[in-house]
Scaffold this motif. Structure first.
Motif, short mmCIF file in Angstrom:
data_model
loop_
_atom_site.label_atom_id
_atom_site.label_comp_id
_atom_site.label_asym_id
_atom_site.label_seq_id
_atom_site.Cartn_x
_atom_site.Cartn_y
_atom_site.Cartn_z
N ALA A 85 1.51 -2.20 -4.95
CA ALA A 85 2.76 -1.55 -5.33
C ALA A 85 3.28 -2.10 -6.65
O ALA A 85 3.95 -1.39 -7.40
N ASN A 86 2.98 -3.35 -6.94
CA ASN A 86 3.52 -3.98 -8.14
C ASN A 86 3.21 -3.20 -9.42
O ASN A 86 4.13 -2.94 -10.20
N PRO A 87 1.95 -2.83 -9.69
CA PRO A 87 1.70 -2.10 -10.94
C PRO A 87 2.36 -0.71 -10.96
O PRO A 87 2.78 -0.23 -12.01
N HIS A 88 2.49 -0.10 -9.80
CA HIS A 88 3.11 1.22 -9.74
C HIS A 88 4.61 1.12 -10.03
O HIS A 88 5.16 1.92 -10.79
N VAL A 89 5.27 0.15 -9.42
CA VAL A 89 6.70 -0.03 -9.65
C VAL A 89 6.95 -0.45 -11.09
O VAL A 89 7.91 -0.01 -11.73
N THR A 90 6.07 -1.28 -11.63
CA THR A 90 6.19 -1.69 -13.03
C THR A 90 6.10 -0.48 -13.95
O THR A 90 6.84 -0.37 -14.93
N GLY A 91 5.21 0.44 -13.64
CA GLY A 91 5.09 1.67 -14.43
C GLY A 91 6.34 2.52 -14.37
O GLY A 91 6.79 3.07 -15.38
N ILE A 92 6.92 2.63 -13.18
CA ILE A 92 8.16 3.40 -13.05
C ILE A 92 9.28 2.71 -13.83
O ILE A 92 10.07 3.36 -14.51
N ILE A 150 16.51 5.53 -7.20
CA ILE A 150 15.61 6.69 -7.11
C ILE A 150 14.56 6.52 -6.01
O ILE A 150 13.78 7.43 -5.76
N ALA A 151 14.56 5.36 -5.35
CA ALA A 151 13.61 5.12 -4.27
C ALA A 151 14.05 5.85 -3.00
O ALA A 151 15.23 6.14 -2.81
N THR A 152 13.09 6.14 -2.15
CA THR A 152 13.36 6.76 -0.86
C THR A 152 13.42 5.65 0.19
O THR A 152 12.47 4.88 0.34
N HIS A 153 14.51 5.57 0.89
CA HIS A 153 14.71 4.52 1.89
C HIS A 153 14.38 5.04 3.29
O HIS A 153 14.50 6.24 3.57
N ASP A 154 14.00 4.14 4.17
CA ASP A 154 13.81 4.42 5.60
C ASP A 154 12.75 5.48 5.89
O ASP A 154 12.89 6.28 6.81
N THR A 155 11.67 5.52 5.11
CA THR A 155 10.59 6.45 5.41
C THR A 155 9.30 5.74 5.80
O THR A 155 8.45 6.34 6.43
N ARG A 201 13.27 -5.05 7.69
CA ARG A 201 13.46 -5.08 6.24
C ARG A 201 13.71 -3.68 5.72
O ARG A 201 13.28 -2.70 6.32
N ASP A 202 14.40 -3.58 4.61
CA ASP A 202 14.60 -2.30 3.94
C ASP A 202 13.37 -2.02 3.08
O ASP A 202 13.25 -2.53 1.98
N VAL A 203 12.43 -1.27 3.62
CA VAL A 203 11.20 -0.94 2.90
C VAL A 203 11.41 0.41 2.24
O VAL A 203 11.81 1.38 2.87
N VAL A 204 11.17 0.47 0.94
CA VAL A 204 11.43 1.70 0.19
C VAL A 204 10.15 2.25 -0.40
O VAL A 204 9.17 1.53 -0.61
N GLU A 236 18.47 -1.91 -10.04
CA GLU A 236 19.40 -0.96 -9.42
C GLU A 236 18.96 0.48 -9.67
O GLU A 236 19.06 1.33 -8.79
N ALA A 237 18.46 0.77 -10.87
CA ALA A 237 17.97 2.11 -11.17
C ALA A 237 16.76 2.44 -10.33
O ALA A 237 16.64 3.56 -9.79
N LEU A 238 15.84 1.49 -10.18
CA LEU A 238 14.66 1.70 -9.32
C LEU A 238 15.09 1.98 -7.88
O LEU A 238 14.57 2.89 -7.24
#
Length: 60
Positions: free
Chosen positions: A5-12, A35-40, A49-52, A30-32
């Motif tokens: 997930a790290n490289p993907h989040v870094t790209g976003i 726009i993230a989807t929570h609780d899916t 944990r709050d996994v997004v 905060e911007a990330l």
């Protein structure tokens, strides 16, 4: 914990930083999170944990 997930989040984050000016790393975070989807996503190891899910598609 490192994951794929790290490289993907870094790209976003890089995409967001090319579109908007941020005054701090916390503002990027905060911007990330906004726009993230929570609780899916649900996994026994992530219980409580709050996994997004970070997604930056055309409908953003």
């Amino acid at each position: 914990m490192c994951s794929m997930a790290n490289p993907h989040v870094t790209g976003i984050a890089a995409m967001l930083m090319s579109e908007f000016e941020f005054g701090s790393a916390n503002e990027v975070y905060e911007a990330l999170m906004s726009i993230a989807t929570h609780d899916t996503l649900d996994s026994p190891k992530d219980h409580g944990r709050d996994v997004v899910l970070a997604y930056n598609g055309a409908d953003r």
